[in-house]
Motif scaffolding. Structure first.
Motif, short mmCIF file in Angstrom:
data_model
loop_
_atom_site.label_atom_id
_atom_site.label_comp_id
_atom_site.label_asym_id
_atom_site.label_seq_id
_atom_site.Cartn_x
_atom_site.Cartn_y
_atom_site.Cartn_z
N ASP A 42 0.83 -1.20 0.00
CA ASP A 42 0.00 0.00 0.00
C ASP A 42 0.87 1.25 0.00
N VAL A 45 2.37 1.91 -3.42
CA VAL A 45 1.39 2.48 -4.35
C VAL A 45 1.12 3.94 -4.00
N MET A 46 1.00 4.25 -2.71
CA MET A 46 0.77 5.63 -2.29
C MET A 46 1.88 6.56 -2.76
N THR A 49 1.78 7.32 -6.49
CA THR A 49 0.78 8.29 -6.96
C THR A 49 1.33 9.70 -7.01
N LEU A 178 -5.86 9.96 -2.87
CA LEU A 178 -5.76 8.50 -2.98
C LEU A 178 -7.06 7.89 -3.50
N ARG A 181 -6.72 8.41 -7.22
CA ARG A 181 -5.61 7.82 -7.96
C ARG A 181 -5.42 6.32 -7.73
N THR A 182 -6.09 5.74 -6.73
CA THR A 182 -5.88 4.33 -6.44
C THR A 182 -7.19 3.56 -6.59
N SER A 183 -7.10 2.26 -6.43
CA SER A 183 -8.28 1.40 -6.58
C SER A 183 -8.26 0.32 -5.51
N LEU A 186 -7.25 -0.17 -1.01
CA LEU A 186 -6.54 1.06 -0.64
C LEU A 186 -7.44 2.27 -0.83
N ALA A 187 -8.11 2.36 -1.98
CA ALA A 187 -9.03 3.47 -2.24
C ALA A 187 -10.20 3.45 -1.27
N LYS A 326 -5.81 6.11 -12.70
CA LYS A 326 -5.50 5.24 -11.58
C LYS A 326 -4.07 4.67 -11.72
N PRO A 329 -1.34 -1.01 -9.44
CA PRO A 329 -0.65 -1.51 -8.24
C PRO A 329 0.55 -2.39 -8.54
#
Length: 334
Positions: A42, A45-46, A49, A178, A181-183, A186-187, A326, A329
């Motif tokens: 996580d 990925v953060m 972004t 987040l 930009r994430t899925s 995490l999102a 997005k 990951p």
């Protein structure tokens, strides 16, 4: 009609500072959120972004600070001695944070250390920025065109309150970033964090806004006398509209609109500060005309700004366009 150059430059620097706050605010917010996401994947990925844009975001800090020195040298020479401690702490925090961007990808044994450097640097930078803002709003003692206060004048309950408020606000920006930009999980977790962060941010804005008019007669007069009293009605309504928009967007699981609404809250809060300050650059002490450099210097630097600022805007817009959407990951920026 001739340009009022100090006003033009005040607008340029105000825009640069606002751009820094809203752009660097969300990537500081991502760092502040690090402790709430303990899994390495996580956190990777953060960071991915914001990795393509974080250093470009800080361009606006350089433009704002450098512009203040060049265009309003008297204000720079007065504000800096008053805020040396929080500003130096902010720069040290930003250094630790910037180094952590690279070092955490290069080591396994020290990865946790750099994770905490990234999180701690982000939180400390946000806190120091809020303290500096609070200290400026509450006023800087000036005598004979120089800072006349002590080493600890910046440290007050109000400045600590604004420091905490900015941490909360940046947390909201980071969480909504987040979401955008994430899925996946995490999102979903970022969305759950964004809701209480939004509530706390509005409470913080309201608390600071109610406190500020009673710090100085200038603020009280500005907010409760006609015609500027109109803003005392309009701005809270706009803040409420942005807050409702943010909550609804989170509820219906929209990806982009929560971040846009959070930015709206920051822009409105910033506008409130500007209304309180104008035409002073240091409240009740120094106006933008008194602090301005000679007209020849303002004209010369304005030519450079007319070239530089659009280039920065084009680069920033292009970077965000290239890295839109997005984050995958399974892919890494580094």
């Amino acid at each position: 009609m001739a340009l009022d150059l100090p006003v033009v430059w005040a607008a340029i620097i105000a825009f640069a500072v606002l751009a820094y706050v809203v752009l660097d605010g969300f990537d500081l917010g991502v760092g502040i959120l690090f402790p709430l996401f303990p899994e390495k994947h996580d956190r990777d990925v953060m960071m991915n972004t914001i990795a393509p844009v974080w250093d470009g975001n800080e361009t606006w800090l350089v433009l704002g600070g450098g512009g203040l020195l060049a265009v309003f040298p008297l204000a720079y020479a007065t504000i800096l001695p008053a805020l040396y401690a929080p500003l130096i702490a902010m720069l040290v925090a930003l250094i630790f944070r910037g180094v952590a961007f690279e070092y955490r990808w290069r080591t396994k044994r020290g990865e946790r250390l750099w994770d905490w450097s990234f999180a701690g640097g982000s939180a400390m930078a946000a806190f120091c920025q809020g303290i500096a803002l609070g200290a400026l709003v509450q006023g800087i003692p000036v005598a004979n065109r120089a800072y006349a206060g002590g080493w600890w004048n910046w440290l007050t309950p109000f400045s600590i309150g604004t420091g905490i408020a900015l941490i909360i606000g940046y947390t909201l920006l980071g969480a909504t970033w987040l979401v955008m930009r994430t899925s996946g999980e995490l999102a979903a977790r970022a969305r759950r964090i964004a809701l209480p962060a939004a509530i706390l941010t509005v409470i913080a804005i309201g608390s600071v806004s109610l406190w500020t008019p009673f710090l100085k007669p200038q603020y009280l007069d500005r907010w409760f006398s006609y015609p500027t009293a109109i803003f005392s009605v309009v701005l809270p309504l706009l803040v409420l509209a942005s807050f409702v928009s943010l909550i609804v967007a989170l509820r219906i699981r929209h990806d982009t609109w929560p971040f846009v609404s959070a930015l709206g809250l920051f822009v409105l809060a910033y506008a409130g500060i500007g209304i309180s300050f104008y035409p002073y650059i240091i409240p009740e002490t120094l106006t933008i005309w008194e602090a301005a450099a000679p007209e020849e210097s303002l004209i010369f630097m304005l030519i450079g700004a007319a070239i530089l600022v659009p280039l920065i805007l084009i680069y920033t817009a292009y970077a965000y366009w290239v890295f839109r959407g997005k984050v995958d990951p399974e892919e890494g920026y580094h």
